[in-house]
Design a protein around this motif. Sequence first.
Motif, mmCIF file in Angstrom:
data_model
loop_
_atom_site.group_PDB
_atom_site.id
_atom_site.type_symbol
_atom_site.label_atom_id
_atom_site.label_comp_id
_atom_site.label_asym_id
_atom_site.label_seq_id
_atom_site.Cartn_x
_atom_site.Cartn_y
_atom_site.Cartn_z
ATOM 1 N N GLY A 1 40.948 18.536 90.459
ATOM 2 C CA GLY A 1 42.032 19.467 90.764
ATOM 3 C C GLY A 1 43.381 18.858 90.388
ATOM 4 N N GLN A 2 43.529 17.548 90.676
ATOM 5 C CA GLN A 2 44.801 16.888 90.341
ATOM 6 C C GLN A 2 44.982 16.801 88.825
ATOM 7 O OE1 GLN A 2 44.060 13.442 92.763
ATOM 8 N NE2 GLN A 2 45.368 14.185 94.411
ATOM 9 N N ILE A 3 43.894 16.505 88.115
ATOM 10 C CA ILE A 3 44.001 16.456 86.655
ATOM 11 C C ILE A 3 44.377 17.846 86.126
ATOM 12 C CG2 ILE A 3 42.690 16.151 84.508
ATOM 13 C CD1 ILE A 3 41.126 13.913 85.967
ATOM 14 N N ALA A 4 43.757 18.892 86.703
ATOM 15 C CA ALA A 4 44.070 20.260 86.258
ATOM 16 C C ALA A 4 45.543 20.592 86.496
ATOM 17 C CB ALA A 4 43.167 21.259 86.987
ATOM 18 N N GLU B 1 40.345 27.010 88.117
ATOM 19 C CA GLU B 1 41.704 27.409 88.509
ATOM 20 C C GLU B 1 42.204 26.536 89.661
ATOM 21 O OE1 GLU B 1 39.762 30.994 90.945
ATOM 22 O OE2 GLU B 1 39.225 30.135 89.038
ATOM 23 N N ALA B 2 41.628 25.342 89.776
ATOM 24 C CA ALA B 2 41.879 24.556 90.988
ATOM 25 C C ALA B 2 43.208 23.820 90.961
ATOM 26 C CB ALA B 2 40.775 23.543 91.169
ATOM 27 N N THR B 3 43.753 23.620 92.128
ATOM 28 C CA THR B 3 44.874 22.710 92.283
ATOM 29 C C THR B 3 44.596 21.849 93.504
ATOM 30 O OG1 THR B 3 45.978 24.398 93.539
ATOM 31 C CG2 THR B 3 46.637 24.151 91.241
ATOM 32 N N GLY B 4 43.356 21.811 93.922
ATOM 33 C CA GLY B 4 42.992 21.175 95.189
ATOM 34 C C GLY B 4 43.212 19.680 95.202
ATOM 35 N N ASP C 1 47.982 20.645 80.622
ATOM 36 C CA ASP C 1 48.079 22.046 80.202
ATOM 37 C C ASP C 1 46.780 22.768 80.595
ATOM 38 O OD1 ASP C 1 50.455 21.286 79.093
ATOM 39 O OD2 ASP C 1 49.696 21.166 77.038
ATOM 40 N N ASP C 2 46.899 24.043 80.893
ATOM 41 C CA ASP C 2 45.756 24.833 81.374
ATOM 42 C C ASP C 2 44.499 24.615 80.541
ATOM 43 O OD1 ASP C 2 47.108 25.870 83.433
ATOM 44 O OD2 ASP C 2 47.489 27.840 82.525
ATOM 45 N N THR D 1 45.935 17.890 76.954
ATOM 46 C CA THR D 1 47.285 17.955 76.411
ATOM 47 C C THR D 1 48.275 18.167 77.547
ATOM 48 O OG1 THR D 1 47.209 20.341 76.022
ATOM 49 C CG2 THR D 1 46.514 18.931 74.198
ATOM 50 N N ILE D 2 49.479 17.603 77.366
ATOM 51 C CA ILE D 2 50.590 17.833 78.293
ATOM 52 C C ILE D 2 51.758 18.302 77.428
ATOM 53 C CG2 ILE D 2 52.279 16.724 79.811
ATOM 54 C CD1 ILE D 2 50.046 14.960 80.892
ATOM 55 N N ASP D 3 52.348 19.432 77.747
ATOM 56 C CA ASP D 3 53.373 20.052 76.897
ATOM 57 C C ASP D 3 52.894 20.142 75.449
ATOM 58 O OD1 ASP D 3 55.104 20.486 78.983
ATOM 59 O OD2 ASP D 3 56.219 18.617 78.685
#
Lengths: 516, 71
Positions: free
Chosen positions: A55-58, A47-50, A62-63, A93-95
């Motif tokens: 984290g940046q890739i996450a 669940e990272a956004t660090g 897409d989740d 995947t993105i969108d």
Amino acid sequence: MTATDRPSTERTGAPDERVSGVSTFAAAQLDERLPAELLQERRQTAEATGASVRGQIATLVDDTSFVEVGTFTHAADGAADSTGDGRVGGTATIDGRPVVIAADNPDVLAGTSGQVGNERLERLLTLALTKGHPFVHLANGGAIRTAEAGGAEGLAELGAFTAFTTRIHRVPMASAILGDTSEASAFIAATSDFTVQVRDAQLSLAPGLAEPGDAARVGLVDAVVDTPTEALAAVRSFLSFMPSNAWSPAPRGPERPAVHQLDPEMVEMVPRSRTRAYDMRRVLTRLVDPAPGQADDSPGELLELRPTIGRGLVTGLARIDGWPVGIFASNPMFQAGAMDPAACEKGVRLLTLCDSYQIPAVFLQDVVGFLVGRQVEHGRMLFRAVRFLNALYDSSCPTLTVLVRKAFGLAYETMNGRKYHTDGLYAWAGAEIGFMDPEIGVNVLYGDRKTLEEKRAMVAELREGTSPFDAAGVMNIDEVIDPAATRQILARDLARLATRRVPPPEERTLRLWPAC
Amino acid sequence: MTTIRSEIPATVWQVKVAPGDKVESGDEIIILESMKMEIPVIAPSSGTISSVLVAPDDRVQEGDALAELDQ
């Protein structure tokens, strides 16, 4: 040993450990092979956004869609702290659309470029190019690891990133400069279709030789943002306008029924006085669609490219009634809308993108010409202007042109004013068309030898001959239009052009033009 | 307080506000002249002009402060 003479578990009673390992191929066993810190980081990135690269890739994708390729890589010398050899990469995947991602990992070997990391990079690029997935690079390092690159053998093996120069626009490619970047990763940025840079990061060929901001000032990046999260959002936005590859059409965004109604306020966006400047970007935010998900009456979304250089021309990506378009719009706010060498370079870069991926190019003219003066001549104005014209006439993407106010000289042709090239050539009823702006022409011809009154009379007389109705009367333009109908007309043409015969990639000349 | 700066090298043609004037976002506060074009400088937000730093015929460079606005 063949399959038949392999000892069976029935015969020996003792299972082969490696065979039974396959049947219980458990995450726990795999995890034993992974360094503890990587394992820890992976758990956090669920669940990272660090700030870590995972984290940046996450944040970008897409989740939970990121699947790593090359997890078990390490530096060529097998050092214990070299997991991934300075890089992270895989598919995601993105969108909802597949992409390939590669990233420098500044936490391992300072994100430097080494032999195994380059093998991984080339593996990922090959996947993207052969399967038609957009390629995204997150740059935060890239300097070549001198110890590995030493000598003739080392140099030969560190060349994977040069493969990027032969991608011939088969798939869209985006680079985000998230930290100080040079050498291998700078190469990738330079060959990308879109680059976004975090404001305090450096980008240069040789390490450490640039200050933050230099790259934007000289036009090495398309966009500058304050934070990595904004950079990743810009990459997502860029990809949303792009097809997955050169063989697929760009996805249409949400339809906007409102574009089919007249917009009576459009005409108010452009001052009546011909000497009054205005910011064309305000016209554009009325003309183009709001971001997907925003209400119809929200301001339009323009992904402006290289806004700090060549400001007499605004270039960017947008949508009209959902159709992705490249925007080429004069901006009279700067140099009266005259184009300088940097403006021409911007134009060529976007045309290359539009032609390669068959995105219609929409031109909005309020242009008095190319900039005149010794400084721009020394900036190779001649070559830049002619190259822009050359790119335009070599392009195979659909093009539409609206003459908003002034349309003069060679710049008129370069901004797609020639009827034999454009697929729709329209003029607002108040536009002026001609070889030279009458005010400039009278000054060039008479200078101080006529009084101001005499010159005003001549300008008025010359302006009589610049009417769009004169041009329309001899079929030099297609139609004179009501400014309120601009969106409606462009949307209608884009729908028509969507059914055209699309030239196959090998017929698109500009795909072979360099990205930089 | 916001400093309103010139985006271009130009000559100041008209100053349309004085210290203490209230302005709305989008109001023209100064008109510059460059390449025979009048270039409006727009209030970036609503507020009160706290100082005007230029006068007609002044030369300004890109990035020069023109006025200050209290929100």
